[in-house]
Design a protein around this motif. Structure first.
Motif, short mmCIF file in Angstrom:
data_model
loop_
_atom_site.label_atom_id
_atom_site.label_comp_id
_atom_site.label_asym_id
_atom_site.label_seq_id
_atom_site.Cartn_x
_atom_site.Cartn_y
_atom_site.Cartn_z
N VAL A 180 -5.42 5.80 2.19
CA VAL A 180 -4.73 4.85 1.32
C VAL A 180 -4.81 5.38 -0.10
O VAL A 180 -5.90 5.53 -0.67
N ALA B 66 -2.76 0.77 -4.08
CA ALA B 66 -2.51 -0.59 -3.62
C ALA B 66 -2.03 -1.42 -4.79
O ALA B 66 -2.43 -1.20 -5.94
N LEU C 174 0.83 -1.19 0.00
CA LEU C 174 0.00 0.00 0.00
C LEU C 174 0.87 1.25 0.00
O LEU C 174 1.97 1.25 0.57
#
Length: 679
Positions: free
Chosen positions: A259, A262, A250
């Protein structure tokens, strides 16, 4: 910064190849009583399982009472397994050779699912490994699907006369000892034995193929944004996390916890391709090549170094073929074989690799597309000398100082060592240098200090930070004096603030006056102010958007058909969380509706937001005449009431056929769920 000349690398390489020999594939054990007193099984010589009939004649000793068991609802007796081939795996969880045979055991379990039972016998090398709670974590971290008994006092070990990690023993369906074998290469050695035993006892109608279902720890484990993160890498304001247990990498905003990207589908595998189609197997260390904007990843389970193109998101393989590499020898990148690479470090055209499985540090020469051993002669040990004569013990973390000193966490010798890239010599920084069993928790200088299986190092000027993993501490080395002192952490646990607690931290990275910690068993990333020691936990947000689009990760519940009336109504989320937990006030929780939007829709764009909601939560919806099968996905992030940054995720999908008739009384659709308690 000083850089090792290519000529020195090649000279060291030639000397190393000349000195290399076959690996032992095991680690000798030292116990307080290594000889099993009066045990006929212990006196049975190790066998290579050769012969035409493998049926034994010596009854296998049963497990002793009072031992802690994992992955089973109750203790196991060998008498309960009569009619099955039984394989005992003697292991200790920090040993790389023990990790290597896990795929072999998985393969045997899959091929002989109804005929073979594997039982792990965990006889700990390190004090920390003997604790059952830590063993529960490692069973989940490694994805073990067979029972494991905590043999912390070496009682079972001594009954069987084991002397090395790993050692396997086979018991035939009549309950007799077939043989005992130390070392790796388990599948090739044992598959013919298991096949022969199955055929022989099947012919005698003495084989029991009744399936056995064990109570696996993983089935009750909560979902988490991170799952046993092993390493963290921060550079120039960017933060990358090895989400090891989810088999992905990530990128996270270090300020907000959002986030950003990924890589990896979340499934274990060895596939190149676009970001969310590619697969990894237990990724660990990461490093950035700023010239090419590529992130290199130590893909441990695939014995490879992978490349993530940060511009396109594409994942490729830099080096490694997917098989354990032996013997250690230089090869082109397309044929190079690595062996459990645990960390990587890029500098000046080279990628340095902590090749834990061969007890070496390798160098990947990007310009010449060559991978080669650099430090270590492939014998496990503590000997310091020229690079090609040195003996390392499972190097697992790398850090490079401005003056060309390559520091490494040498985990199985419980030490921190250094390779001088100008003189091509290794030396001890702190920890034991006489035996692989010199470990503990003692501050001091040189070999008077004691660590316990450190996995991570990071350097900032004259300070070297050490993740003293099995002591659950962060320590600091004053490089000038060579002295180490405990800094943060005490017993394993979790706490933020000026007196933080950690649980087996595995990775460190220093950037922009912040020390980042992969706090592995706490499933979290910790941020430390190096001046004050003030520690906080980064709350990840939005990780669910990178789940595979074709898969639902969570429980699926099918409800009975519902009759509803057109008009305004509500969906009642009647969840019961474990005692002491609440819905997180920061991380995004949500309800989404699909499959039946013509019949049911959210009353507003914000109606499905559940962040910080009180339970039961009432979500306003509108019902419309018609029939549909409704899919309701709930993503609920919850945390401890007194530790809001320790988060878990509960994902559930409710599928319900809905028939909406003419307008009438408002309709409530109730979704009831009890979230399992946490261990």
């Amino acid at each position: 910064m000083k850089t090792l000349p290519r000529a020195i690398i090649l000279v060291g390489l030639l000397a190393l190849i000349a000195a290399a020999c076959t690996p032992s594939g095991s680690e000798d054990a030292t116990t307080s009583d290594p000889s099993p007193p009066g045990s006929s099984v212990g006196d049975t010589p190790t066998t290579s399982f050769e012969g035409t009939s493998y049926a034994g004649t010596v009854p296998a000793p049963d497990f002793l009472p009072g031992l802690d068991w994992i992955n089973t609802a109750e203790p196991i007796s060998l008498a309960d397994l009569r009619g099955k081939v039984v394989l005992l795996d003697f292991w200790t969880y920090g040993c790389i050779n023990c990790i290597h045979i896990i795929p072999d055991l998985e393969r045997l379990e899959e091929e002989y699912a109804d005929e073979l039972v594997v039982i792990g016998v965990h006889s700990a090398k390190f004090t920390n490994e003997a604790q059952t709670d830590n063993l529960v974590d490692i069973v989940q971290r490694y994805g073990l699907k067979h029972p494991v008994v905590n043999d912390k006092d070496f009682a079972v070990w001594n009954l069987w006369g084991a002397s090395a990690w790993p050692t396997v023993a086979v018991i035939d369906p009549a309950g007799n000892v077939v043989g005992v074998r130390p070392g790796e290469g388990v599948y090739d050695a044992l598959e013919p034995v298991v096949a022969s035993l199955v055929a022989e006892f099947d012919a005698a109608q003495a084989l029991d193929r009744t399936p056995i279902m064990f109570a696996l720890e993983a089935t009750t484990a909560p979902q988490r944004p991170l799952n046993y993160p092993g390493k963290v890498f921060a550079t120039n304001g960017r933060l990358f996390v090895a989400d090891t247990g989810h088999h992905r990498v990530l990128e996270v905003d270090p300020s907000s916890g959002e986030v950003l990207a990924a890589w990896g589908s979340g499934r274990r595998g060895f596939d190149n391709g676009p970001a969310l189609d590619a697969t990894f197997d237990g990724p660990q260390g990461m490093t950035l090549n700023p010239e090419t904007n590529e992130l290199y990843v130590a893909d441990v389970g695939n014995n490879a170094v992978r490349t993530i193109d940060l511009s396109t998101g594409a994942v490729t393989t830099l080096a490694g073929t997917g098989v354990l590499g032996w013997p250690p020898q230089a090869r082109g990148l397309d044929t190079a074989t690595l062996n459990s690479p645990w960390d990587v470090l890029y500098h000046d055209g080279f990628v340095y690799v902590a090749n834990a499985g061969t007890h070496q540090i390798w160098a990947i020469d990007l310009a010449n597309e060559l991978a080669l051993p650099l430090i270590g002669n492939a014998h496990e040990g503590t000997f310091n000398a020229e690079f090609h004569n040195s003996e390392l013990a499972q190097p697992s973390g790398l850090a490079l100082s401005d003056d060309g000193q390559l520091y490494f966490a040498d985990s199985e010798s419980s030490s921190v060592r250094v390779g001088d890239l100008e003189t091509a010599m290794t030396s001890l920084v702190v920890g034991g240098d006489e035996s692989l069993f010199d470990f503990g928790d003692v501050d001091g200088s040189g070999n008077n200090a004691r660590l316990q299986h450190p996995l991570g190092v990071a350097v900032d000027g004259g300070t070297l930070y050490v993740a003293d993993t099995y002591n659950s501490k962060i320590k600091r080395v004053d490089i000038a004096s060579g002295s180490i002192s405990s800094w943060l952490g005490n017993q394993a646990g979790w706490a933020d603030g000026p007196s933080p607690l950690f649980n087996e931290p595995g990775g460190l990275s220093f950037d922009h006056d912040t020390l980042y910690v992969a706090d592995t068993n706490n499933h979290s990333i910790r941020l430390i102010d190096p001046t004050t020691g003030l520690t906080s936990t980064l709350v990840l947000k939005g990780v669910e958007q990178f789940d595979p689009p074709s898969e639902f990760i969570g429980d699926v519940v099918t409800l009975d058909p519902v009759q509803a009336a057109a008009g305004p109504g509500s969906i009642v989320i009647n969840y019961t969380l474990p005692a002491g937990y609440k819905v997180n006030e920061d991380a995004p929780s949500s309800l989404t509706i699909s499959g039946g939007r013509t019949a049911v829709s959210l009353a507003s764009d914000k109606a499905g937001e559940l962040t910080g909601a009180s339970l039961p939560a009432i979500v306003p919806v509108d019902f419309h005449e018609g029939d549909a099968t409704l899919t309701l996905d709930i993503n609920l992030v919850y945390c401890e009431e007194n530790a809001e940054s320790l988060c878990y995720i509960d994902r559930a999908r409710f599928e319900v056929p809905v028939t909406v008739g003419p307008a009438g009384a408002s309709t409530n659709l109730e979704l009831t769920r009890t979230v399992a308690g946490l261990s």
